[in-house]
Scaffold this motif. Sequence first.
Motif, PDB file in Angstrom:
ATOM      1  N   ASP A   2      41.152  48.010  40.502  1.00  0.00           N
ATOM      2  CA  ASP A   2      42.058  48.174  41.630  1.00  0.00           C
ATOM      3  C   ASP A   2      41.596  47.414  42.861  1.00  0.00           C
ATOM      4  O   ASP A   2      42.351  47.270  43.807  1.00  0.00           O
ATOM      5  CB  ASP A   2      42.205  49.665  41.963  1.00  0.00           C
ATOM      6  N   SER A   3      40.363  46.936  42.867  1.00  0.00           N
ATOM      7  CA  SER A   3      39.821  46.239  44.014  1.00  0.00           C
ATOM      8  C   SER A   3      40.361  44.813  44.084  1.00  0.00           C
ATOM      9  O   SER A   3      40.717  44.212  43.074  1.00  0.00           O
ATOM     10  CB  SER A   3      38.295  46.206  43.915  1.00  0.00           C
ATOM     11  N   GLU A   4      40.395  44.273  45.301  1.00  0.00           N
ATOM     12  CA  GLU A   4      40.796  42.881  45.496  1.00  0.00           C
ATOM     13  C   GLU A   4      39.733  41.941  44.928  1.00  0.00           C
ATOM     14  O   GLU A   4      40.025  40.824  44.540  1.00  0.00           O
ATOM     15  CB  GLU A   4      40.984  42.622  46.994  1.00  0.00           C
ATOM     16  N   PHE A   5      38.482  42.427  44.891  1.00  0.00           N
ATOM     17  CA  PHE A   5      37.366  41.627  44.410  1.00  0.00           C
ATOM     18  C   PHE A   5      36.844  42.176  43.094  1.00  0.00           C
ATOM     19  O   PHE A   5      36.832  43.378  42.874  1.00  0.00           O
ATOM     20  CB  PHE A   5      36.228  41.610  45.444  1.00  0.00           C
ATOM     21  N   LEU A   6      36.396  41.258  42.224  1.00  0.00           N
ATOM     22  CA  LEU A   6      35.840  41.627  40.932  1.00  0.00           C
ATOM     23  C   LEU A   6      34.383  41.191  40.863  1.00  0.00           C
ATOM     24  O   LEU A   6      34.000  40.188  41.466  1.00  0.00           O
ATOM     25  CB  LEU A   6      36.614  40.939  39.801  1.00  0.00           C
ATOM     26  N   THR A   7      33.598  41.922  40.098  1.00  0.00           N
ATOM     27  CA  THR A   7      32.229  41.510  39.812  1.00  0.00           C
ATOM     28  C   THR A   7      32.251  40.552  38.629  1.00  0.00           C
ATOM     29  O   THR A   7      33.262  40.425  37.923  1.00  0.00           O
ATOM     30  CB  THR A   7      31.362  42.733  39.458  1.00  0.00           C
ATOM     31  N   ALA A   8      31.127  39.914  38.377  1.00  0.00           N
ATOM     32  CA  ALA A   8      31.016  39.021  37.220  1.00  0.00           C
ATOM     33  C   ALA A   8      31.257  39.801  35.927  1.00  0.00           C
ATOM     34  O   ALA A   8      31.910  39.304  35.006  1.00  0.00           O
ATOM     35  CB  ALA A   8      29.649  38.350  37.208  1.00  0.00           C
ATOM     36  N   GLU A   9      30.767  41.022  35.878  1.00  0.00           N
ATOM     37  CA  GLU A   9      30.953  41.862  34.694  1.00  0.00           C
ATOM     38  C   GLU A   9      32.436  42.168  34.464  1.00  0.00           C
ATOM     39  O   GLU A   9      32.920  42.143  33.340  1.00  0.00           O
ATOM     40  CB  GLU A   9      30.161  43.166  34.824  1.00  0.00           C
ATOM     41  N   ARG A  41      31.019  37.316  43.299  1.00  0.00           N
ATOM     42  CA  ARG A  41      32.270  38.042  43.494  1.00  0.00           C
ATOM     43  C   ARG A  41      33.421  37.076  43.278  1.00  0.00           C
ATOM     44  O   ARG A  41      33.313  35.872  43.515  1.00  0.00           O
ATOM     45  CB  ARG A  41      32.362  38.658  44.897  1.00  0.00           C
ATOM     46  N   PHE A  42      34.537  37.639  42.832  1.00  0.00           N
ATOM     47  CA  PHE A  42      35.715  36.851  42.481  1.00  0.00           C
ATOM     48  C   PHE A  42      36.942  37.560  43.038  1.00  0.00           C
ATOM     49  O   PHE A  42      37.078  38.768  42.865  1.00  0.00           O
ATOM     50  CB  PHE A  42      35.841  36.740  40.956  1.00  0.00           C
ATOM     51  N   ARG A  43      37.835  36.815  43.665  1.00  0.00           N
ATOM     52  CA  ARG A  43      39.106  37.402  44.099  1.00  0.00           C
ATOM     53  C   ARG A  43      40.005  37.534  42.882  1.00  0.00           C
ATOM     54  O   ARG A  43      40.171  36.589  42.120  1.00  0.00           O
ATOM     55  CB  ARG A  43      39.805  36.506  45.110  1.00  0.00           C
ATOM     56  N   LYS A  44      40.576  38.704  42.711  1.00  0.00           N
ATOM     57  CA  LYS A  44      41.422  38.953  41.542  1.00  0.00           C
ATOM     58  C   LYS A  44      42.595  37.971  41.504  1.00  0.00           C
ATOM     59  O   LYS A  44      42.891  37.380  40.459  1.00  0.00           O
ATOM     60  CB  LYS A  44      41.954  40.382  41.561  1.00  0.00           C
TER      61      LYS A  44
END
Length: 64
Positions: A2-9, A41-44
């Motif tokens: 649900d976050s705007e940002f994703l982890t590498a995992e 970090r990655f933007r979804k």
Amino acid sequence: MDSEFLTAEEVAEYLRLPLSTVYKLVQDKRLPGFKVGKHWRFRKDTIQKWIKDQESKNEPADEK
């Protein structure tokens, strides 16, 4: 996710790739991401756009 940002995992799980492949792609600047300290970090929305761009690169010329 649900976050705007994703982890590498989370990106690895989303793309169904090994985590090591995600790290290699982002270090080679083939996958859009950024570092916060020592964490990636990655933007979804950027990952979803990247997927669409990859799909269009791989379409046969007559389907474009």
